[in-house]
Every structure is written in structure tokens, then in C-alpha cells.
Design an enzyme around this catalytic site. Structure first.
Site, PDB file in Angstrom:
ATOM      1  N   VAL A  58      -4.440 -13.268  -0.570  1.00 35.86           N
ATOM      2  CA  VAL A  58      -4.895 -14.282  -1.517  1.00 35.86           C
ATOM      3  C   VAL A  58      -4.789 -13.816  -2.980  1.00 35.86           C
ATOM      4  O   VAL A  58      -4.404 -14.592  -3.851  1.00 35.86           O
ATOM      5  CB  VAL A  58      -6.339 -14.745  -1.150  1.00 35.86           C
ATOM      6  CG1 VAL A  58      -7.332 -13.594  -1.163  1.00 35.86           C
ATOM      7  CG2 VAL A  58      -6.826 -15.853  -2.039  1.00 35.86           C
ATOM      8  N   TYR A 107      -1.345 -10.865  15.292  1.00 32.85           N
ATOM      9  CA  TYR A 107      -1.460  -9.698  14.395  1.00 32.85           C
ATOM     10  C   TYR A 107      -2.753  -8.930  14.669  1.00 32.85           C
ATOM     11  O   TYR A 107      -2.767  -7.696  14.748  1.00 32.85           O
ATOM     12  CB  TYR A 107      -1.409 -10.180  12.944  1.00 32.85           C
ATOM     13  CG  TYR A 107      -1.675  -9.114  11.896  1.00 32.85           C
ATOM     14  CD1 TYR A 107      -0.689  -8.203  11.523  1.00 32.85           C
ATOM     15  CD2 TYR A 107      -2.915  -9.037  11.249  1.00 32.85           C
ATOM     16  CE1 TYR A 107      -0.929  -7.247  10.539  1.00 32.85           C
ATOM     17  CE2 TYR A 107      -3.159  -8.086  10.264  1.00 32.85           C
ATOM     18  CZ  TYR A 107      -2.169  -7.191   9.915  1.00 32.85           C
ATOM     19  OH  TYR A 107      -2.402  -6.246   8.937  1.00 32.85           O
ATOM     20  N   LYS A 162      -2.766  -5.082  15.905  1.00 37.88           N
ATOM     21  CA  LYS A 162      -3.376  -3.997  15.113  1.00 37.88           C
ATOM     22  C   LYS A 162      -4.376  -3.244  16.004  1.00 37.88           C
ATOM     23  O   LYS A 162      -4.476  -2.026  15.933  1.00 37.88           O
ATOM     24  CB  LYS A 162      -4.076  -4.532  13.852  1.00 37.88           C
ATOM     25  CG  LYS A 162      -3.158  -5.086  12.786  1.00 37.88           C
ATOM     26  CD  LYS A 162      -1.965  -4.205  12.445  1.00 37.88           C
ATOM     27  CE  LYS A 162      -2.310  -2.969  11.653  1.00 37.88           C
ATOM     28  NZ  LYS A 162      -1.068  -2.234  11.223  1.00 37.88           N
ATOM     29  N   ALA A 175       3.974   0.966   8.481  1.00 35.23           N
ATOM     30  CA  ALA A 175       4.913  -0.137   8.730  1.00 35.23           C
ATOM     31  C   ALA A 175       4.274  -1.142   9.672  1.00 35.23           C
ATOM     32  O   ALA A 175       3.679  -0.773  10.684  1.00 35.23           O
ATOM     33  CB  ALA A 175       6.204   0.394   9.334  1.00 35.23           C
ATOM     34  N   ASN A 223      -8.843  -6.044   3.263  1.00 42.42           N
ATOM     35  CA  ASN A 223      -8.271  -6.793   2.127  1.00 42.42           C
ATOM     36  C   ASN A 223      -7.902  -5.928   0.928  1.00 42.42           C
ATOM     37  O   ASN A 223      -8.577  -5.971  -0.103  1.00 42.42           O
ATOM     38  CB  ASN A 223      -9.220  -7.909   1.682  1.00 42.42           C
ATOM     39  CG  ASN A 223      -9.331  -8.983   2.745  1.00 42.42           C
ATOM     40  OD1 ASN A 223     -10.080  -8.801   3.693  1.00 42.42           O
ATOM     41  ND2 ASN A 223      -8.597 -10.065   2.609  1.00 42.42           N
ATOM     42  N   ILE A 232       0.851  -1.200   0.000  1.00 43.76           N
ATOM     43  CA  ILE A 232       0.000   0.000   0.000  1.00 43.76           C
ATOM     44  C   ILE A 232       0.886   1.249   0.000  1.00 43.76           C
ATOM     45  O   ILE A 232       0.615   2.225  -0.706  1.00 43.76           O
ATOM     46  CB  ILE A 232      -0.953  -0.011   1.220  1.00 43.76           C
ATOM     47  CG1 ILE A 232      -1.861  -1.251   1.156  1.00 43.76           C
ATOM     48  CG2 ILE A 232      -1.784   1.277   1.277  1.00 43.76           C
ATOM     49  CD1 ILE A 232      -2.713  -1.493   2.401  1.00 43.76           C
ATOM     50  N   SER A 237      11.802  -5.364   5.051  1.00 45.98           N
ATOM     51  CA  SER A 237      11.563  -6.767   5.432  1.00 45.98           C
ATOM     52  C   SER A 237      10.473  -7.381   4.566  1.00 45.98           C
ATOM     53  O   SER A 237      10.495  -8.576   4.292  1.00 45.98           O
ATOM     54  CB  SER A 237      11.209  -6.886   6.921  1.00 45.98           C
ATOM     55  OG  SER A 237      10.129  -6.040   7.236  1.00 45.98           O
ATOM     56  N   SER A 238       9.488  -6.574   4.129  1.00 46.88           N
ATOM     57  CA  SER A 238       8.508  -7.082   3.157  1.00 46.88           C
ATOM     58  C   SER A 238       8.206  -6.026   2.088  1.00 46.88           C
ATOM     59  O   SER A 238       7.190  -6.107   1.405  1.00 46.88           O
ATOM     60  CB  SER A 238       7.214  -7.527   3.856  1.00 46.88           C
ATOM     61  OG  SER A 238       6.588  -6.448   4.500  1.00 46.88           O
TER      62      SER A 238
HETATM   63  N1  LIG Z   1      -2.846  -5.327   2.795  1.00 46.56           N
HETATM   64  C1  LIG Z   1      -3.984  -5.453   3.463  1.00 46.56           C
HETATM   65  O1  LIG Z   1      -4.926  -6.103   3.004  1.00 46.56           O
HETATM   66  C2  LIG Z   1      -4.156  -4.764   4.785  1.00 46.56           C
HETATM   67  C3  LIG Z   1      -5.393  -4.905   5.454  1.00 46.56           C
HETATM   68  C4  LIG Z   1      -5.548  -4.274   6.677  1.00 46.56           C
HETATM   69  C5  LIG Z   1      -4.525  -3.513   7.210  1.00 46.56           C
HETATM   70  N2  LIG Z   1      -3.335  -3.402   6.549  1.00 46.56           N
HETATM   71  C6  LIG Z   1      -2.263  -2.603   7.158  1.00 46.56           C
HETATM   72  O2  LIG Z   1      -1.792  -1.682   6.185  1.00 46.56           O
HETATM   73  C7  LIG Z   1      -0.397  -1.451   6.362  1.00 46.56           C
HETATM   74  C8  LIG Z   1       0.339  -1.678   5.050  1.00 46.56           C
HETATM   75  O3  LIG Z   1       0.078  -3.010   4.617  1.00 46.56           O
HETATM   76  P1  LIG Z   1       0.722  -3.599   3.310  1.00 46.56           P
HETATM   77  O4  LIG Z   1      -0.236  -4.546   2.736  1.00 46.56           O
HETATM   78  O5  LIG Z   1       1.284  -2.504   2.491  1.00 46.56           O
HETATM   79  O6  LIG Z   1       1.895  -4.458   3.971  1.00 46.56           O
HETATM   80  P2  LIG Z   1       3.426  -4.582   3.519  1.00 46.56           P
HETATM   81  O7  LIG Z   1       3.994  -5.720   4.301  1.00 46.56           O
HETATM   82  O8  LIG Z   1       3.517  -4.652   2.048  1.00 46.56           O
HETATM   83  O9  LIG Z   1       4.022  -3.210   3.986  1.00 46.56           O
HETATM   84  C9  LIG Z   1       4.562  -3.004   5.261  1.00 46.56           C
HETATM   85  C10 LIG Z   1       5.907  -2.344   5.081  1.00 46.56           C
HETATM   86  O10 LIG Z   1       6.458  -2.139   6.380  1.00 46.56           O
HETATM   87  C11 LIG Z   1       7.837  -2.488   6.331  1.00 46.56           C
HETATM   88  N3  LIG Z   1       8.229  -2.882   7.674  1.00 46.56           N
HETATM   89  C12 LIG Z   1       7.925  -4.025   8.339  1.00 46.56           C
HETATM   90  N4  LIG Z   1       8.473  -4.025   9.550  1.00 46.56           N
HETATM   91  C13 LIG Z   1       9.148  -2.850   9.663  1.00 46.56           C
HETATM   92  C14 LIG Z   1       9.932  -2.278  10.690  1.00 46.56           C
HETATM   93  N5  LIG Z   1      10.133  -2.893  11.864  1.00 46.56           N
HETATM   94  N6  LIG Z   1      10.483  -1.055  10.473  1.00 46.56           N
HETATM   95  C15 LIG Z   1      10.296  -0.421   9.272  1.00 46.56           C
HETATM   96  N7  LIG Z   1       9.569  -0.922   8.276  1.00 46.56           N
HETATM   97  C16 LIG Z   1       8.998  -2.121   8.469  1.00 46.56           C
HETATM   98  C17 LIG Z   1       7.935  -3.617   5.324  1.00 46.56           C
HETATM   99  O11 LIG Z   1       9.215  -3.756   4.762  1.00 46.56           O
HETATM  100  C18 LIG Z   1       6.887  -3.202   4.289  1.00 46.56           C
HETATM  101  O12 LIG Z   1       7.473  -2.420   3.260  1.00 46.56           O
HETATM  102  C19 LIG Z   1       0.043  -2.368   7.493  1.00 46.56           C
HETATM  103  O13 LIG Z   1       0.070  -1.626   8.680  1.00 46.56           O
HETATM  104  C20 LIG Z   1      -1.048  -3.425   7.546  1.00 46.56           C
HETATM  105  O14 LIG Z   1      -1.175  -3.971   8.851  1.00 46.56           O
HETATM  106  C21 LIG Z   1      -3.129  -4.021   5.340  1.00 46.56           C
END
Ligand SMILES: NC(=O)c1ccc[n+]([C@@H]2O[C@H](COP(=O)([O-])OP(=O)(O)OC[C@H]3O[C@@H](n4cnc5c(N)ncnc54)[C@H](O)[C@@H]3O)[C@@H](O)[C@H]2O)c1
Length: 354
Positions: free
Chosen positions: A198, A155, A159, A86, A184, A22, A45-46
Site C-alpha cells: 500500500v 501466498y 510462506k 526470493a 509490512n 528488501i 521478475s519483480s
Molecule cells: N515486503 C513486505 O512487506 C514483506 C512482508 C513479509 C514478508 N516478505 C518477504 O520478504 C521477501 C522479500 O520481499 P520484497 O518485498 O523484497 O519482495 P520483492 O518482490 O521486491 O523481492 C523478491 C525478489 O525475488 C525475485 N524473484 C521472484 N521469483 C524469483 C525466482 N523464481 N527466482 C529468483 N528470484 C525471484 C524478484 O525478482 C524480486 O527481486 C519475500 O520472501 C517476501 O515474501 C515481504
């Protein structure tokens, strides 16, 4: 350009997790809107550097949200708005690594809040998860006032913890916090992997002509939200004053059956290998997910605009354009390269999130 988007022109914005699925979409939009500086703090890390735009107003700092040196570095740039994305993602990952989950999602969020408060920022937007915090017995559509103490993964707990810390900083220090609850997310920018959602994983298997591993009956539903709609909601949350102190779902407000999703992805990718049924994951206790988006509509004027099939087609297109980077970055445990082995055989745990 709409006023809320224009408001980012010449702004200094910090995006934690800005190299993620995102985050990269948010960062691109902020850079294009003419922000003075978009600072990304991400430990990769991701997240992936190749997924970030090459923009002159982008500053990338590789580091952990718990690293005080890196935090001083990014707050030295005097961000006015902080988007805290993050996170250690997501359910199965947190079951496998619960302490890491707590450190990043709990302690990491607390630390970003502390620095934001000391820096006197104008707005703090927290990325919460509507898929996580309502538990599995809430009435549909899920509304913001519902609370659950029965969450099924670390998780989900962390959150929720992040939201509780946001409330503390708002109530105690009047930090202008907004809590956005995503459902999602999908779209360009999400690299598949063992712990990912998914949709990217289905597209990844489908483009390799493999059967899609379906964990459950396929009758389960989710509220899939196109990432550009989430980004639009985030930009609104960072601007409208009436959002301060509030929490709101950012979703599509529509339910999609996982079985239909699998068929559409096979159609879009011309995959003839069909579907492989696997055991439901123990923690996956939600048979249906559907969000109410009334509050985001009232407070932010939020109105998701991307039809699901159009969003899916854009995502497949993104996969085709970036296939070699995606294959090099996709992380699956050894032995998980086949959808037929789409479950962690040792633990009997299927590999898909949500
Ligand atoms: N993708 C979804 O469907 C979804 C749904 C609900 C909530 N969220 C929330 O939205 C946010 C973004 O989600 P996303 O899908 O982009 O996930 P993502 O894993 O792609 O992005 C998270 C980013 O945070 C970085 N990160 C992880 N640990 C870290 C740390 N300790 N220090 C610095 N950076 C760190 C990772 O490298 C990654 O780039 C998250 O907070 C997630 O919980 C996502």
C-alpha cells in the site's frame, strides 16, 4: 561498528531475491560492510538492476531459484551465509497465479535449502511473513507461538510452507536456520505496482495528484516496518547463535491506521485529491495487525529505530530522486493508471496488497 555488523566483513554471502525491495537494501548494507563477496540470485521478475548498488564486491546472477545451473553457479562461490528472500509476491498475485506461487515459494525454498545443506553453510536466514502466517483470529499483539490452519491466500500458505521446510532441515540435518517474520515492510527500494504494498502505491498515486484508493473503511491497521530496521534484524539473525532454529517477528511493534497513512502521504506530497473508497478485498480478512517484537528483542537485541513519519519522508524522497526509473518500472494492468480505477474492474478486485 557493532559486532554483528562487523561479522560480515570478509564474508561470502548469498542473497536470493537480492534485486527486490528488501533485498536491494540488504545487499547495499552488506557491500558497504566490506563483505568479501555478495552474490545476488534474482530472476528480475519483480526486482530491478537499477535498484542494486554498483559495488566491486557484488556479483549478480540473473536466474530462477529453481534453475539448477544457476544454483550450481552461485553455490560454486562458496557462500557462508544465505539470506533467502526470493519469493513470488504476494497475496493477490498468488490468487491470480497459484501454481507459480507454489513453485517459487515452495519448491524454490526447498531447493535453496537442499543446496545450502550440501554446501555446509554457516547460516540460513528465511524471509517469512508475519502478515501471512498467523491467520485472522490470532490475539494481538501477534506472538510467535500462535499457529493457524486458516490462511486465506496461496501466498500465506507457501510462506508457512517455507517455514515448515526450514524446520525439517533444522531438525533432520541441523542446518543452522533462522526464520524471520516480516510485517509490512516499507521504504526506499520498493517500486509500486499492481501486486505491491500500500505505501509505495499510495505515494505513486499521490505524486501524480490522484486520489488514494482505500480498500476498506480506513480503520484497518498495519504494523509498518521501515526497511532499514528489517535489514538490521536480518543481519542480527545471520549472526547471533541463539537465533538458530528459532522464528521471530521483525516489525515495528506499533499500529498505524490506513486512513492516517493516507492523510500523511497526501500531506507529504502536497496531494489535494484526497481519498477514494473501494470495496474491501475478499481475502483481506485482517482488520488489525500488530506484532510482538519481544522475542526478536531477547534473541537478537532487535530494536527498530525509525519513527514512522521519518521513514515515510525518506520514502517520498527516494521516489522523487528515482521518479523516471520508477515510472518506467511500475507495473499496473492497462486501465489501472487511474486511482479512480484502482480496482481490477473485470474481477472486482482492488489492486493493493496487505
Ligand atoms: N515486503 C513486505 O512487506 C514483506 C512482508 C513479509 C514478508 N516478505 C518477504 O520478504 C521477501 C522479500 O520481499 P520484497 O518485498 O523484497 O519482495 P520483492 O518482490 O521486491 O523481492 C523478491 C525478489 O525475488 C525475485 N524473484 C521472484 N521469483 C524469483 C525466482 N523464481 N527466482 C529468483 N528470484 C525471484 C524478484 O525478482 C524480486 O527481486 C519475500 O520472501 C517476501 O515474501 C515481504
Amino acid at each position: 561498528m557493532a559486532q554483528y555488523r562487523e561479522s560480515y566483513h570478509e564474508k561470502r554471502v548469498l542473497v536470493t531475491g537480492g534485486a527486490g525491495a528488501i533485498g536491494t537494501n540488504l545487499v547495499r548494507t552488506l557491500c558497504e560492510s566490506g563483505a568479501a563477496l555478495v552474490i545476488v540470485l534474482d530472476d528480475l521478475s519483480s526486482g530491478y538492476r537499477w535498484n542494486l548498488p554498483a559495488a566491486r564486491n557484488l556479483m549478480f546472477v540473473q536466474g530462477d531459484v529453481l534453475d539448477e545451473v544457476k544454483l550450481k553457479r552461485v553455490f560454486f562461490e562458496e557462500p557462508q551465509v544465505v539470506f533467502h528472500l526470493a519469493a513470488f509476491f504476494a497475496n493477490q498475485n498468488s490468487i491470480d497465479h497459484p501454481e507459480h506461487d507454489l513453485m517459487t515459494n515452495g519448491m524454490g525454498t526447498l531447493r535453496i535449502l537442499e543446496y545450502s545443506q550440501l554446501a555446509g553453510i554457516e547460516r540460513f536466514v528465511y524471509a517469512s511473513s508475519g502478515c501471512s502466517i498467523y491467520g485472522s483470529s490470532a490475539p494481538l499483539p501477534l506472538r510467535e507461538e500462535y499457529m493457524s490452519m486458516n490462511l486465506s491466500t496461496p501466498y500465506q500458505i507457501t510462506k508457512m510452507l517455507g517455514e515448515l521446510y526450514c524446520n525439517f532441515f533444522y531438525n533432520n540435518y541441523r542446518l543452522p536456520v533462522v526464520k524471520t517474520r516480516f510485517f509490512n515492510s516499507y521504504g526506499p527500494g520498493e517500486v509500486p505496482g499492481q501486486y505491491r504494498n500500500v505505501i509505495p502505491n499510495f505515494i505513486y498515486w499521490a505524486l501524480q495528484g490522484k486520489p488514494l484508493p482505500l480498500t476498506g473503511t480506513g480503520e484497518e491497521t498495519r504494523d509498518f516496518t521501515y526497511v532499514e530496521d528489517i535489514v538490521d534484524g536480518l543481519l542480527r539473525a545471520g549472526y547471533f547463535p541463539q537465533a538458530i532454529g528459532q522464528e521471530m517477528n521483525l516489525a515495528s511493534g506499533e499500529e498505524t491506521r490506513i486512513l492516517d497513512l493516507a492523510h500523511w502521504i497526501n500531506e507529504l506530497t502536497d496531494n489535494k485529491s484526497g481519498i477514494q473508497y473501494l470495496q474491501r478485498r475478499k481475502w483481506d480478512t485482517k482488520s488489525r495487525l500488530l506484532a510482538s517484537i519481544d522475542r526478536a528483542g531477547q534473541l537478537l537485541g532487535y530494536k527498530p529505530g525509525t519513527p514512522f513519519k521519518e521513514g515515510l519522508a525518506n520514502t517520498v524522497e527516494w521516489f522523487r530522486l528515482h521518479w523516471s526509473d520508477i515510472v518506467a518500472s511500475a507495473s499496473f494492468q492497462p486501465g489501472m493508471s487511474s486511482a479512480v480505477r484502482g480496482a481490477d474492474e473485470k474481477k472486482g478486485q482492488p489492486v493493493l496488497q496487505h
